[in-house]
Design an enzyme around this catalytic site. Sequence first.
Site, PDB file in Angstrom:
ATOM      1  N   SER A  93       2.556  10.199  -5.342  1.00 35.88           N
ATOM      2  CA  SER A  93       1.390  11.004  -4.992  1.00 35.88           C
ATOM      3  C   SER A  93       1.592  12.456  -5.415  1.00 35.88           C
ATOM      4  CB  SER A  93       1.141  10.956  -3.475  1.00 35.88           C
ATOM      5  OG  SER A  93       0.755   9.675  -3.048  1.00 35.88           O
ATOM      6  N   SER A 134      -7.151   8.531  -4.668  1.00 35.51           N
ATOM      7  CA  SER A 134      -6.619   8.720  -3.312  1.00 35.51           C
ATOM      8  C   SER A 134      -5.206   9.289  -3.347  1.00 35.51           C
ATOM      9  CB  SER A 134      -6.617   7.383  -2.551  1.00 35.51           C
ATOM     10  OG  SER A 134      -5.694   6.471  -3.117  1.00 35.51           O
ATOM     11  N   LYS A 147      -4.979  15.180  -1.942  1.00 36.70           N
ATOM     12  CA  LYS A 147      -4.158  15.328  -0.746  1.00 36.70           C
ATOM     13  C   LYS A 147      -3.771  16.790  -0.513  1.00 36.70           C
ATOM     14  CE  LYS A 147      -2.080  10.728  -1.375  1.00 36.70           C
ATOM     15  NZ  LYS A 147      -2.254  10.083  -0.089  1.00 36.70           N
ATOM     16  N   CYS A 177       0.963  10.689   4.947  1.00 41.71           N
ATOM     17  CA  CYS A 177       1.241  10.234   3.581  1.00 41.71           C
ATOM     18  C   CYS A 177       2.751  10.083   3.444  1.00 41.71           C
ATOM     19  CB  CYS A 177       0.706  11.214   2.545  1.00 41.71           C
ATOM     20  SG  CYS A 177       1.180  10.761   0.851  1.00 41.71           S
ATOM     21  N   ASN A 188       4.482   9.062   0.812  1.00 46.21           N
ATOM     22  CA  ASN A 188       5.002   9.569  -0.453  1.00 46.21           C
ATOM     23  C   ASN A 188       5.214  11.070  -0.401  1.00 46.21           C
ATOM     24  OD1 ASN A 188       5.343   7.521  -2.673  1.00 46.21           O
ATOM     25  ND2 ASN A 188       3.306   6.934  -1.985  1.00 46.21           N
ATOM     26  N   SER A 212      -6.345   1.914  -0.855  1.00 47.30           N
ATOM     27  CA  SER A 212      -6.346   3.215  -0.191  1.00 47.30           C
ATOM     28  C   SER A 212      -7.636   3.940  -0.539  1.00 47.30           C
ATOM     29  CB  SER A 212      -5.141   4.046  -0.650  1.00 47.30           C
ATOM     30  OG  SER A 212      -5.144   5.319  -0.032  1.00 47.30           O
ATOM     31  N   HIS A 226      -4.548   0.690  -4.873  1.00 44.90           N
ATOM     32  CA  HIS A 226      -3.588   1.739  -5.190  1.00 44.90           C
ATOM     33  C   HIS A 226      -2.823   1.376  -6.457  1.00 44.90           C
ATOM     34  CE1 HIS A 226      -0.187   4.537  -4.573  1.00 44.90           C
ATOM     35  NE2 HIS A 226      -1.000   5.206  -3.780  1.00 44.90           N
ATOM     36  N   MET A 272       1.424   3.071  -1.282  1.00 47.21           N
ATOM     37  CA  MET A 272       1.508   4.211  -0.379  1.00 47.21           C
ATOM     38  C   MET A 272       2.841   4.137   0.373  1.00 47.21           C
ATOM     39  SD  MET A 272      -1.498   2.464  -0.576  1.00 47.21           S
ATOM     40  CE  MET A 272      -2.042   1.738   0.973  1.00 47.21           C
ATOM     41  N   GLY A 273       3.490   5.285   0.556  1.00 47.49           N
ATOM     42  CA  GLY A 273       4.784   5.285   1.243  1.00 47.49           C
ATOM     43  C   GLY A 273       4.693   4.770   2.663  1.00 47.49           C
TER      44      GLY A 273
END
Length: 392
Positions: free
Chosen positions: A18, A65, A69, A103, A105, A304, A309, A313-314
């Site tokens: 991300s 997405s 952020k 989040c 990541n 996401s 994605h 996502m982490g």
Amino acid sequence: MMINQIKVPATYMRGGTSKGVFFSLQDLPLTAQEPGEARDKLLLRVIGSPDPYEKQIDGMGGATSSTSKTVIVSKSDRPNHDVDYLFGQVSIDKPFVDWSGNCGNLSAAVGPFAIHAGLVDEERIPNNGIVAVRVWQVNISKTIVVHVPIVDGMVQEAGNFELDGVTFPAAEIQVDFMHPADGEGSMFPTGNVIDELEVPNIGAFEATLINAGIPTIFIDAEALRYSGTELQDDINSDADALERFETIRAYGALKMGLIESIDQAATRQHTPKIAFVSKPKSYLSSSGKPVNETDVDVLVRALSMGKLHHAMMGTAAVAIASASCVPGTVVNRAAGGGNMESVTFGHPSGTLKVGASASHNQQGWVVEKAVMSRSARIIMEGFVRVPSDIFA
């Protein structure tokens, strides 16, 4: 009347797969230092939202997405923590910032940013070695420990660690998500590792609903008539499929107690996530790199903000790790069942290994810690400019 621009100190960083705009809390305009409308207006304009063209051309966002952020970091007053970390997922085409989750990541980038911004006490930073930056994740009230490598007193960003979904190698950063299950109760909000999720006009599905890392709905790929090897275009080019996933997600959110009515799901896009899983299969990743059936324990595809994605996502990886180590979940079954303390899963960009171990007590299943390796890098630093009339 001429409208000038105001400039706000900011750092543009990649964390994991991300990217986001990072701020020190004290650098924000006074009206945006407190939660509320002014802060949201600032972050929306920084990223370039809302954008009906869904391109975010007039802002720092990347129209996905993974790149829409924002992060706000401040020195922490909590005992045994260095910094507080607040994450804002900015909607691309709608005028709101979702503060409902983390989040994972960008969590990897919070440690390096905190050191870079002078928010970690100097005596905690070795000349050479690893500094464990202790982060309080404000959105979900959880502790994250980010292990940042230091060389000659500075954060080491370059390295040979390769992360599928990121083109260039960098230094490895271990991220520990402590007690990742939501709240004080069971990480399974219904009390079940498998639920029957009924979705009007779509069907009924066996699902694992879990609050760990981020609230996530796991469904078997075959039940959705997928193979589990799908790449982004296979899902994101199908408007009907995206609408079905969003409807299933909304009913899952209702069953998890995250919303009180289906209509509320539209203003809670960041959580929960929805993912589908399958047994290992061979496929070509989005970069053309082969992923062999023997390389992975399970395949996972996650959506996401309404789209599949490009990697994982982490926080969803934490949910995958947590669900995989609990016997009987949808993820555990697809991974072969039994007791597991780590899992390697295949995603559209390649593979990722995550670790977690679960135990069962009076409150139900508990995960003490989930661990994964990411990397992070400062891409640009300086000031981000926004029109001065944004607070009007």
